[in-house]
Motif scaffolding. Structure first.
Motif, PDB file in Angstrom:
ATOM      1  N   VAL A  38       0.843  -1.196   0.000  1.00 13.92           N
ATOM      2  CA  VAL A  38       0.000   0.000   0.000  1.00 13.92           C
ATOM      3  C   VAL A  38       0.878   1.246   0.000  1.00 13.92           C
ATOM      4  O   VAL A  38       0.620   2.207  -0.735  1.00 13.92           O
ATOM      5  N   ARG A  39       1.928   1.233   0.791  1.00 12.11           N
ATOM      6  CA  ARG A  39       2.826   2.391   0.858  1.00 12.11           C
ATOM      7  C   ARG A  39       3.433   2.705  -0.500  1.00 12.11           C
ATOM      8  O   ARG A  39       3.689   3.877  -0.818  1.00 12.11           O
ATOM      9  N   ARG A  40       3.663   1.674  -1.301  1.00 15.26           N
ATOM     10  CA  ARG A  40       4.310   1.878  -2.602  1.00 15.26           C
ATOM     11  C   ARG A  40       3.350   2.342  -3.692  1.00 15.26           C
ATOM     12  O   ARG A  40       3.806   2.743  -4.775  1.00 15.26           O
ATOM     13  N   ARG A  41       2.069   2.267  -3.459  1.00 11.75           N
ATOM     14  CA  ARG A  41       1.123   2.746  -4.480  1.00 11.75           C
ATOM     15  C   ARG A  41       1.378   4.233  -4.741  1.00 11.75           C
ATOM     16  O   ARG A  41       1.562   5.012  -3.804  1.00 11.75           O
ATOM     17  N   GLN A  42       1.366   4.643  -5.996  1.00 11.00           N
ATOM     18  CA  GLN A  42       1.853   5.970  -6.346  1.00 11.00           C
ATOM     19  C   GLN A  42       1.136   7.084  -5.609  1.00 11.00           C
ATOM     20  O   GLN A  42       1.765   7.981  -5.040  1.00 11.00           O
ATOM     21  N   ARG A  43      -0.178   7.060  -5.626  1.00 10.45           N
ATOM     22  CA  ARG A  43      -0.911   8.149  -4.966  1.00 10.45           C
ATOM     23  C   ARG A  43      -0.691   8.147  -3.460  1.00 10.45           C
ATOM     24  O   ARG A  43      -0.589   9.216  -2.840  1.00 10.45           O
ATOM     25  N   VAL A  44      -0.619   6.965  -2.881  1.00 14.04           N
ATOM     26  CA  VAL A  44      -0.368   6.886  -1.440  1.00 14.04           C
ATOM     27  C   VAL A  44       1.036   7.369  -1.130  1.00 14.04           C
ATOM     28  O   VAL A  44       1.254   8.157  -0.197  1.00 14.04           O
ATOM     29  N   HIS A  45       1.994   6.910  -1.922  1.00 19.67           N
ATOM     30  CA  HIS A  45       3.382   7.338  -1.735  1.00 19.67           C
ATOM     31  C   HIS A  45       3.495   8.861  -1.831  1.00 19.67           C
ATOM     32  O   HIS A  45       4.141   9.513  -0.988  1.00 19.67           O
ATOM     33  N   ASP A  46       2.876   9.437  -2.844  1.00 18.05           N
ATOM     34  CA  ASP A  46       2.944  10.888  -3.026  1.00 18.05           C
ATOM     35  C   ASP A  46       2.309  11.614  -1.846  1.00 18.05           C
ATOM     36  O   ASP A  46       2.821  12.646  -1.383  1.00 18.05           O
ATOM     37  N   TYR A  47       1.190  11.086  -1.370  1.00 19.51           N
ATOM     38  CA  TYR A  47       0.522  11.704  -0.222  1.00 19.51           C
ATOM     39  C   TYR A  47       1.399  11.649   1.018  1.00 19.51           C
ATOM     40  O   TYR A  47       1.558  12.644   1.735  1.00 19.51           O
ATOM     41  N   LEU A  48       2.011  10.492   1.273  1.00 21.17           N
ATOM     42  CA  LEU A  48       2.840  10.340   2.472  1.00 21.17           C
ATOM     43  C   LEU A  48       4.054  11.263   2.446  1.00 21.17           C
ATOM     44  O   LEU A  48       4.560  11.644   3.514  1.00 21.17           O
ATOM     45  N   GLN A  49       4.506  11.614   1.257  1.00 19.54           N
ATOM     46  CA  GLN A  49       5.662  12.510   1.130  1.00 19.54           C
ATOM     47  C   GLN A  49       5.266  13.983   1.118  1.00 19.54           C
ATOM     48  O   GLN A  49       6.133  14.855   1.114  1.00 19.54           O
TER      49      GLN A  49
END
Length: 244
Positions: free
Chosen positions: A212-223
């Protein structure tokens, strides 16, 4: 016409609102985190309080988070996600998947409530320092008994999924996957030692979290600055004495 959802939650913590934020972000939905706007643009905690007390809302929410979509106002995290899930494509396929996703979310809500009660076992209105001894006892039971019990159950759910262990429901991302990600993240923050032990015994749960962390939208949000850091005002709080 594109819907702009209005999320109303405290502007300085992840809390229960983060489960909704993750769903909105993962789906690329158009939304406004209202209380995080400047007061000049109708934001801030005062705006949140005004909405809670708005006499024009005939079905008021007890507390944040709540979501406004046109004339519809939905409170309670699990109910918000039950509403958003089909609209965002995050509730699986069909009624059976939708109901199972909701059941998983309610179980996650149980864990979240227990995590909160480790640092406020007596009263939510009292400071942590005023109930520390009780918190130490409550946290011991939570980390030794409850964390493994819950994560082992989610491990079984993943292993028994006919579509494979990559998702909790079928072979698509649901809000239950996103919420389990957030739960694991929170446990790792608040109980790093206990969470590490429990996750060592539940590799499918840990793998889902990492995927889940690696999913693009999730990754972008977390950063992004939209992701509020964990802190000791939220549900998951790091107190060394509570992690044993």
């Amino acid at each position: 016409m594109t819907t702009t959802y209005q999320l109303h939650y405290w502007p300085t913590i992840q809390g229960r609102g983060e489960f909704v934020r993750l769903a909105l972000e993962a789906a690329g939905a158009d939304y406004v985190d209202v209380a995080r706007l400047p007061e000049s643009k109708g934001g801030g905690e005062s705006a949140l309080g005004d909405r809670l007390d708005d006499p024009e809302i005939v079905r008021p929410s007890f507390a944040p988070p709540f979501l406004i979509d046109g004339d519809i106002v939905v409170g309670q995290t699990a109910a918000i996600l039950l509403y958003l899930g089909p609209r965002l494509g995050l509730a699986g396929v069909g009624e059976s998947d939708g109901l199972w996703t909701h059941q998983l979310q309610l179980t996650i809500a149980d864990v979240v409530a227990e995590a909160h009660d480790t640092h406020h076992p007596i009263s939510t209105g009292a400071y942590y320092e005023d109930q520390r001894d009780a918190a130490v006892q409550r946290a011991r039971a939570f980390r030794e008994e409850r964390i493994p019990k819950f994560l082992n159950w989610f491990e079984r759910v993943l292993q028994r999924n006919p579509a494979g262990s990559s998702h909790l429901v079928g072979d698509v991302l649901t809000y239950a996957d996103l919420s389990l990600f957030q739960l694991v993240d929170g446990l790792r923050y608040a109980f790093p030692k206990a969470a590490a032990r429990a996750l060592a015994a539940t590799p499918a749960v840990e793998k889902l979290h990492d995927n889940v962390r690696r999913r693009q939208r999730v990754h972008d949000y977390l950063q992004s600055p939209r992701r509020i850091a964990f802190n000791e005002d939220g549900i998951f709080r790091r107190y060394a004495e509570l992690d044993g």
